[in-house]
Design an enzyme around this catalytic site. Structure first.
Site, short mmCIF file in Angstrom:
data_model
loop_
_atom_site.label_atom_id
_atom_site.label_comp_id
_atom_site.label_asym_id
_atom_site.label_seq_id
_atom_site.Cartn_x
_atom_site.Cartn_y
_atom_site.Cartn_z
N HIS A 127 10.73 112.11 59.89
CA HIS A 127 12.06 112.31 60.46
C HIS A 127 12.44 113.78 60.23
CE1 HIS A 127 16.50 112.03 60.51
NE2 HIS A 127 16.35 110.89 61.19
N ASP A 204 10.61 109.19 51.30
CA ASP A 204 11.79 109.01 52.13
C ASP A 204 11.89 107.50 52.40
OD1 ASP A 204 13.52 108.58 54.21
OD2 ASP A 204 12.81 110.23 55.46
N GLN A 207 13.99 103.88 55.64
CA GLN A 207 13.68 102.65 56.37
C GLN A 207 13.04 101.57 55.50
OE1 GLN A 207 14.68 102.10 59.44
NE2 GLN A 207 15.33 104.19 59.90
N LYS A 230 21.91 101.84 55.90
CA LYS A 230 20.80 101.09 56.50
C LYS A 230 20.48 99.84 55.68
CE LYS A 230 18.61 105.29 58.28
NZ LYS A 230 18.87 105.44 59.70
N CYS A 368 14.83 111.42 66.26
CA CYS A 368 14.82 112.51 65.27
C CYS A 368 13.41 112.73 64.71
CB CYS A 368 15.80 112.26 64.13
SG CYS A 368 17.49 112.11 64.67
N1 C6P Z 1 17.19 107.51 60.93
C1 C6P Z 1 17.22 106.39 63.09
O1 C6P Z 1 17.81 105.96 64.09
P1 C6P Z 1 20.71 109.76 57.13
O2 C6P Z 1 21.16 110.19 58.48
O3 C6P Z 1 20.78 110.87 56.13
O4 C6P Z 1 21.37 108.49 56.67
O5 C6P Z 1 19.16 109.35 57.29
C2 C6P Z 1 18.25 110.26 57.84
C3 C6P Z 1 16.91 109.63 57.94
C4 C6P Z 1 15.88 110.11 57.15
N2 C6P Z 1 14.67 109.53 57.14
C5 C6P Z 1 14.40 108.46 57.91
C6 C6P Z 1 13.06 107.82 57.83
C7 C6P Z 1 15.39 107.93 58.75
O6 C6P Z 1 15.11 106.87 59.50
C8 C6P Z 1 16.66 108.55 58.79
C9 C6P Z 1 17.71 108.07 59.75
C10 C6P Z 1 18.06 106.97 61.96
O7 C6P Z 1 16.00 106.34 62.97
C11 C6P Z 1 19.07 107.94 62.47
S1 C6P Z 1 18.35 109.39 63.12
#
Ligand code: C6P
Length: 410
Positions: A127, A204, A207, A230, A368
């Site tokens: 991401h 990370d 997910q 999430k 992203c």
């Molecule tokens: N992915 C998706 O629709 P934040 O925005 O900081 O809570 O998370 C960012 C982020 C970082 N790593 C991974 C693996 C992610 O999936 C995400 C967020 C969402 O896939 C929004 S772009």
């Protein structure tokens, strides 16, 4: 022996008020859970209760409300510690979310530890949140960013990774579960190999935290980051886990109130963990509600939720495979309940609009993960991601709506 409760999806659905609403006159089918999950009533109530019953600043006041708010905030920390199997509550830093957690490590650890020629390894699956902070610190420190390649399905090339690792590798920062494809990465092996070269590993977990049982001590990762929104919790808050000795050695990320021991114009000393990394008044009400989200998961059972989600994944995969011209990207066995697909001659954005007209929420685009899309040679995908409250009937609705949309768009 305690008897295992049967998984009751209807009982779970009843706890999510938003699932009662209509979209474009149809029952909402929410398949955008990888972007953010919906919130159970208990989480909404916890936020409300904080503001209506014990709103006060924490760790400062000597009055009842401040004591109550502080106690609840710290209870949430202990709950997170148990949720991810950390050894110490001091290892749990509350952040704004996954992005914030990675930025803290890249900036604070990176400034103190990276030198010219040092290497950081990430992967093609990342991401943007696990790419850009490392690019920024690499540029600042003269370090080199290396990228683990993938095959055409999105599976990491571990042989290439092994060749990349060397004494120069200082950090391996890896997505635990791909948000775009749902693939679970072999992080145990990655951690073991990295540690053999004395490199640290950041996972990370944006997910993975909701789908997989996380035990940071068993994994032996050095850092683990995730977002509350999430895991059925509120937006704007998340967690950075770091091994205590690493966090202790890292300089603060931001300066301000709360993170200090003593301030004078001559010299300031910093607070202990975890407060050293929590400058300023935090998002108290939402942090408190993280515990409520974790309690919800514990009550329903993470393993039972996973089994239900896996069933939905299998069912949807079989159904989608029958649609002509549809190709699932990342169609491998080791994945969570995320299905990303492309359809010949159909633009994902047009599809999303037609699905929305049927009350179905999916995400389309690059998720992203632009470098991943580039590697796969596509502009984007349509992504349906399932949570514990989704049903087989909703997948049937998706399949019907897809067939209808394809007829209109082709
Ligand atoms: N992915 C998706 O629709 P934040 O925005 O900081 O809570 O998370 C960012 C982020 C970082 N790593 C991974 C693996 C992610 O999936 C995400 C967020 C969402 O896939 C929004 S772009």
């Amino acid at each position: 022996m305690t008897e295992k409760k049967p998984f009751d999806v209807e009982k779970i659905r009843q706890q999510f008020p938003i699932l009662q609403r209509k979209v474009k006159g149809k029952d909402l089918v929410y398949f955008d859970n990888a972007a953010t999950s919906q919130k159970p009533q208990a989480v909404i109530d916890a936020i409300n209760s904080y503001y209506s019953k014990c709103n006060a600043n924490i760790h400062r006041g000597l009055h009842t409300l401040a004591d109550e708010a502080t106690a609840k905030y710290e209870e949430s920390r202990v709950s997170v510690k148990e949720f991810i199997g950390a050894a110490w509550h001091q290892e749990i830093i509350f952040t704004k979310g996954t992005t914030d957690g990675i930025n803290i490590v890249a900036s604070s650890w990176g400034r103190a530890n990276l030198n010219s020629g040092d290497e950081i390894i990430i992967s093609t699956l990342e991401h943007h949140s696990n790419i850009v902070p490392w690019q920024m610190i690499a540029e600042e420190r003269g370090a080199i960013l290396k990228i683990i390649p993938i095959d055409d399905e999105g599976v990491l090339d571990l042989e290439a990774f092994k060749k990349m690792l060397s004494e120069k590798t200082k950090m391996v920062s890896i997505i635990h579960v791909s948000n775009a494809l749902g693939i679970i990465n072999p992080v145990e092996e990655i951690i073991k190999l990295s540690h053999e070269k004395n490199a640290l590993v950041l996972l990370d977990g944006a997910q993975s935290a909701v789908h997989l049982a996380i035990d940071v001590q068993a994994l032996d990762c050095d850092f683990f980051v995730f977002s509350a929104h999430k895991i059925y919790g509120p937006t704007g808050v998340g967690v950075l886990y770091g091994k205590k000795h690493l966090l202790e050695a890292m300089p603060p990320y931001q300066g301000g109130g709360e993170m200090i021991k003593e301030v004078s114009f001559e010299k300031t000393t910093y607070n202990e963990l975890p407060f050293k990394f929590e400058a300023g008044t935090p998002n108290i009400g939402d942090v408190i509600a993280i515990k409520t989200a974790i309690d919800f998961i514990k009550e329903e059972g993470k393993e039972a939720m996973r089994q239900h989600e896996d069933h939905l994944l299998m069912y949807a995969t079989e159904k989608l495979r029958t649609i002509e011209g549809l190709k699932i990207i990342g169609d491998v066995l080791n994945k969570v309940s995320v299905i990303s697909f492309v359809i010949d001659g159909v633009h994902p954005q047009d599809l999303a609009i037609l699905l929305d007209n049927q009350g179905i929420a999916v995400r389309t685009g690059h998720h992203c993960a632009q470098p991943l899309m580039k590697r796969l040679g596509i502009v984007g995908t349509t992504r349906a991601s399932f949570a514990a409250y989704n049903t087989v009937e909703e997948i049937d609705k998706l399949v019907l709506a897809l067939n209808k949309a394809i007829k209109m768009l082709k």
